[in-house]
Design a protein around this motif. Structure first.
Motif, PDB file in Angstrom:
ATOM      1  N   SER A   1      19.540  25.443 -33.133  1.00 17.21           N
ATOM      2  CA  SER A   1      18.482  26.091 -32.353  1.00 17.21           C
ATOM      3  C   SER A   1      18.994  26.619 -31.017  1.00 17.21           C
ATOM      4  O   SER A   1      18.449  27.581 -30.469  1.00 17.21           O
ATOM      5  CB  SER A   1      17.319  25.115 -32.116  1.00 17.21           C
ATOM      6  OG  SER A   1      17.760  23.980 -31.394  1.00 17.21           O
ATOM      7  N   TRP A   2      20.070  26.024 -30.506  1.00 16.29           N
ATOM      8  CA  TRP A   2      20.577  26.424 -29.195  1.00 16.29           C
ATOM      9  C   TRP A   2      21.142  27.842 -29.196  1.00 16.29           C
ATOM     10  O   TRP A   2      21.182  28.491 -28.138  1.00 16.29           O
ATOM     11  CB  TRP A   2      21.673  25.458 -28.729  1.00 16.29           C
ATOM     12  CG  TRP A   2      22.935  25.492 -29.538  1.00 16.29           C
ATOM     13  CD1 TRP A   2      23.225  24.737 -30.630  1.00 16.29           C
ATOM     14  CD2 TRP A   2      24.069  26.331 -29.323  1.00 16.29           C
ATOM     15  NE1 TRP A   2      24.471  25.054 -31.113  1.00 16.29           N
ATOM     16  CE2 TRP A   2      25.015  26.019 -30.331  1.00 16.29           C
ATOM     17  CE3 TRP A   2      24.397  27.304 -28.382  1.00 16.29           C
ATOM     18  CZ2 TRP A   2      26.252  26.651 -30.416  1.00 16.29           C
ATOM     19  CZ3 TRP A   2      25.629  27.935 -28.471  1.00 16.29           C
ATOM     20  CH2 TRP A   2      26.533  27.608 -29.473  1.00 16.29           C
TER      21      TRP A   2
ATOM     22  N   THR B   1      21.035  32.517 -26.014  1.00 16.58           N
ATOM     23  CA  THR B   1      21.185  33.962 -25.847  1.00 16.58           C
ATOM     24  C   THR B   1      20.048  34.518 -25.004  1.00 16.58           C
ATOM     25  O   THR B   1      20.257  35.368 -24.130  1.00 16.58           O
ATOM     26  CB  THR B   1      21.229  34.671 -27.212  1.00 16.58           C
ATOM     27  OG1 THR B   1      22.354  34.183 -27.956  1.00 16.58           O
ATOM     28  CG2 THR B   1      21.369  36.176 -27.043  1.00 16.58           C
ATOM     29  N   ASP B   2      18.836  34.029 -25.244  1.00 16.51           N
ATOM     30  CA  ASP B   2      17.698  34.436 -24.406  1.00 16.51           C
ATOM     31  C   ASP B   2      17.928  34.035 -22.953  1.00 16.51           C
ATOM     32  O   ASP B   2      17.600  34.784 -22.028  1.00 16.51           O
ATOM     33  CB  ASP B   2      16.403  33.810 -24.925  1.00 16.51           C
ATOM     34  CG  ASP B   2      15.985  34.365 -26.279  1.00 16.51           C
ATOM     35  OD1 ASP B   2      16.442  35.462 -26.629  1.00 16.51           O
ATOM     36  OD2 ASP B   2      15.220  33.684 -26.990  1.00 16.51           O
TER      37      ASP B   2
ATOM     38  N   LEU C   1      19.214  24.370 -18.883  1.00 16.14           N
ATOM     39  CA  LEU C   1      18.261  24.188 -19.972  1.00 16.14           C
ATOM     40  C   LEU C   1      18.649  22.926 -20.735  1.00 16.14           C
ATOM     41  O   LEU C   1      19.805  22.770 -21.139  1.00 16.14           O
ATOM     42  CB  LEU C   1      18.285  25.401 -20.903  1.00 16.14           C
ATOM     43  CG  LEU C   1      17.551  25.263 -22.240  1.00 16.14           C
ATOM     44  CD1 LEU C   1      16.054  25.088 -22.027  1.00 16.14           C
ATOM     45  CD2 LEU C   1      17.839  26.455 -23.149  1.00 16.14           C
ATOM     46  N   TRP C   2      17.677  22.037 -20.931  1.00 10.19           N
ATOM     47  CA  TRP C   2      17.907  20.815 -21.708  1.00 10.19           C
ATOM     48  C   TRP C   2      17.135  20.912 -23.007  1.00 10.19           C
ATOM     49  O   TRP C   2      15.907  20.897 -23.009  1.00 10.19           O
ATOM     50  CB  TRP C   2      17.472  19.595 -20.894  1.00 10.19           C
ATOM     51  CG  TRP C   2      17.625  18.274 -21.623  1.00 10.19           C
ATOM     52  CD1 TRP C   2      18.444  18.008 -22.678  1.00 10.19           C
ATOM     53  CD2 TRP C   2      16.937  17.052 -21.323  1.00 10.19           C
ATOM     54  NE1 TRP C   2      18.321  16.698 -23.062  1.00 10.19           N
ATOM     55  CE2 TRP C   2      17.406  16.090 -22.249  1.00 10.19           C
ATOM     56  CE3 TRP C   2      16.006  16.687 -20.359  1.00 10.19           C
ATOM     57  CZ2 TRP C   2      16.930  14.772 -22.240  1.00 10.19           C
ATOM     58  CZ3 TRP C   2      15.532  15.377 -20.346  1.00 10.19           C
ATOM     59  CH2 TRP C   2      16.001  14.430 -21.274  1.00 10.19           C
TER      60      TRP C   2
ATOM     61  N   VAL D   1      22.185  42.744 -28.176  1.00  6.80           N
ATOM     62  CA  VAL D   1      23.269  41.845 -27.784  1.00  6.80           C
ATOM     63  C   VAL D   1      23.381  40.713 -28.801  1.00  6.80           C
ATOM     64  O   VAL D   1      22.377  40.171 -29.273  1.00  6.80           O
ATOM     65  CB  VAL D   1      23.005  41.273 -26.377  1.00  6.80           C
ATOM     66  CG1 VAL D   1      23.970  40.132 -26.057  1.00  6.80           C
ATOM     67  CG2 VAL D   1      23.131  42.376 -25.330  1.00  6.80           C
ATOM     68  N   TYR D   2      24.612  40.351 -29.158  1.00  5.95           N
ATOM     69  CA  TYR D   2      24.824  39.228 -30.067  1.00  5.95           C
ATOM     70  C   TYR D   2      26.013  38.414 -29.579  1.00  5.95           C
ATOM     71  O   TYR D   2      26.838  38.892 -28.783  1.00  5.95           O
ATOM     72  CB  TYR D   2      25.078  39.710 -31.504  1.00  5.95           C
ATOM     73  CG  TYR D   2      26.326  40.539 -31.658  1.00  5.95           C
ATOM     74  CD1 TYR D   2      27.584  39.937 -31.795  1.00  5.95           C
ATOM     75  CD2 TYR D   2      26.270  41.931 -31.667  1.00  5.95           C
ATOM     76  CE1 TYR D   2      28.734  40.699 -31.919  1.00  5.95           C
ATOM     77  CE2 TYR D   2      27.413  42.699 -31.802  1.00  5.95           C
ATOM     78  CZ  TYR D   2      28.642  42.078 -31.924  1.00  5.95           C
ATOM     79  OH  TYR D   2      29.789  42.821 -32.038  1.00  5.95           O
ATOM     80  N   ARG D   3      26.089  37.187 -30.071  1.00  9.48           N
ATOM     81  CA  ARG D   3      27.235  36.318 -29.796  1.00  9.48           C
ATOM     82  C   ARG D   3      27.606  35.593 -31.082  1.00  9.48           C
ATOM     83  O   ARG D   3      26.740  35.127 -31.813  1.00  9.48           O
ATOM     84  CB  ARG D   3      26.899  35.309 -28.688  1.00  9.48           C
ATOM     85  CG  ARG D   3      26.564  35.975 -27.358  1.00  9.48           C
ATOM     86  CD  ARG D   3      26.344  34.956 -26.269  1.00  9.48           C
ATOM     87  NE  ARG D   3      25.236  34.076 -26.581  1.00  9.48           N
ATOM     88  CZ  ARG D   3      25.112  32.830 -26.102  1.00  9.48           C
ATOM     89  NH1 ARG D   3      26.035  32.338 -25.305  1.00  9.48           N
ATOM     90  NH2 ARG D   3      24.075  32.092 -26.411  1.00  9.48           N
TER      91      ARG D   3
END
Length: 416
Positions: free
Chosen positions: A63-64, A69-70, A87-88, A189-191
């Motif tokens: 999920s991360w 990316t957001d 962010l946790w 955009v992608y990673r």
């Protein structure tokens, strides 16, 4: 951005305490961006707002990826908040901490430093992480011999004057902030993230040592060749490697946050690729040549890197034109290879275990194109390739990754 995968117990109280402690240590985290004469400046705050912490429930192992990316694409509110946030993604047994910092306050090494300190303080709240004074000017970090070298100072002033002249001549062509770029809108955009397992990583390191090259040189050659194969030998992309300038700035402490990274051009020359692939000996010959070339360029860049930093202090009056130039030029042609090496972060703590450190990437608006980050943690190489669909279609990025990793696998395992 950098992400830590954690197995074990974390508490909100300790995370907020850790963020407060690192903010107390690093002056730039206690600074806000103020607007003065239509130019942004950092202003140190006596009572700064805390580093933001956002908490979300963790849904699954992956999920991360989309959530981070957001986070990467979300703008900072510099006038009202520090240019860092955490962010946790909270789970019962596993969690992810996603640390995001603006590139004007830190480079890749600084990200690693901040994450290491946050994790240590989450585990041992009373640990002393040290402190350092505010750097009031570049003269605090630039070597004295550079400051007193009249030849270098004249060269710096000449280059500044030349740049200002070029910006003045180009002013009719420059796009202003808020204007639509002439080259249109970039793609999504992608990673892409992947890991070279521990056995394969050990094999690659052993072969690099045998061949007398660095892992970065070998990985760079593999990806540069893969880009050529997929994008075509006539592709006009340029390759650069990131350089940690701290080696040339003795006034900086090892754990100081620093934003500016240097680069050196990477080139394979006019190497022609045979249809059946590059022979093993040829690959390692290229890697040795690339390593020697990088070493020579890095050794020579000390004075020029320092004078460049000093020159920036003389460009405040043309800041708006520099921004306009950045908005006007075509991005997406450069390929940056950034090597963080083995990260100095512990795996085991009293209350949790750090399973992985990954997701390292950056973005220079409007696109991160094309950034490959290589790091090593727990005996494994981690890779992150970030771009956008217009600069490098995702399908081609996958092909480049597969070809480069196949080369590294074959050439690392081959024997003479």
């Amino acid at each position: 951005m950098i992400m830590a995968c954690i197995q074990g117990h974390l508490s909100e109280e300790r995370i907020r305490h850790a963020l407060a402690r690192v903010q107390a240590k690093h002056p730039i985290l206690r600074s806000l961006v103020v607007d003065e004469d239509d130019r942004p400046w950092f202003a140190l705050q006596a009572s700064p707002p805390p580093i933001p912490l956002r908490i979300m429930d963790r849904s699954d192992e992956s999920s991360w990826v989309n959530i981070s990316t957001d986070e990467l694409l979300d703008r900072f509110d510099g006038p009202r908040q520090p240019l860092a946030r955490l962010l946790w993604l909270r789970g019962d047994a596993d969690s992810e901490l996603v640390l995001v910092c603006h590139h004007v306050i830190c480079d890749g090494r600084s990200l690693v430093t901040l994450l290491r300190e946050i994790l240590l303080l989450c585990d041992q709240p009373d640990h002393d992480i040290g402190s350092y004074s505010v750097l009031t000017s570049l003269e605090d970090v630039v070597p004295a011999e550079i400051l007193t070298d009249r030849r270098l100072q004249r060269s710096m002033r000449h280059k500044v004057a030349l740049l200002k002249g070029l910006l003045w001549l180009a002013r009719p062509l420059l796009r202003r902030p808020g204007a639509t770029p002439a080259y249109g809108v970039y793609g999504k955009v992608y990673r892409n993230f992947w890991i070279l397992d521990a056995d394969a990583s050990r094999l690659l390191l052993a072969r690099c040592k045998k061949e007398g090259v660095s892992a970065f040189a070998a990985i760079s050659v593999a990806f540069m060749l893969a880009f050529r194969m997929i994008r075509g030998v006539k592709d006009d992309k340029q390759f650069v490697g990131s350089v940690d300038l701290r080696r040339h700035l003795p006034g900086l402490k090892a754990d100081s946050l620093f934003a500016t990274a240097g680069t050196v051009a990477l080139s394979l020359g006019k190497t022609k690729l045979p249809e059946d692939g590059l022979a093993e000996a040829g690959f390692w010959t290229l890697a040795r040549a690339l390593k020697a070339d990088m070493t020579q360029k890095i050794q020579r860049m000390g004075p020029s890197a320092c004078t460049r930093l000093l020159g920036l202090e003389h460009l405040h009056d043309v800041y708006d034109r520099i921004v306009a130039y950045g908005l006007s030029k075509q991005a997406g042609r450069l390929v940056t290879l950034s090597y963080l090496g083995r990260m100095d972060i512990a795996e085991n703590y009293r209350h949790f275990h750090l399973r992985a450190v990954c997701g390292i990437s950056g973005m220079l608006e409007p696109t991160p194109a094309n950034l490959l980050v290589i790091s090593s943690f727990a005996g494994r190489f981690d890779f992150s390739l970030a771009s956008d669909e217009q600069s490098l279609p995702y399908a081609q990025a996958v092909q480049i990754k597969e070809k480069a990793m196949a080369m590294l696998s074959v050439y690392a395992a081959a024997t003479e």
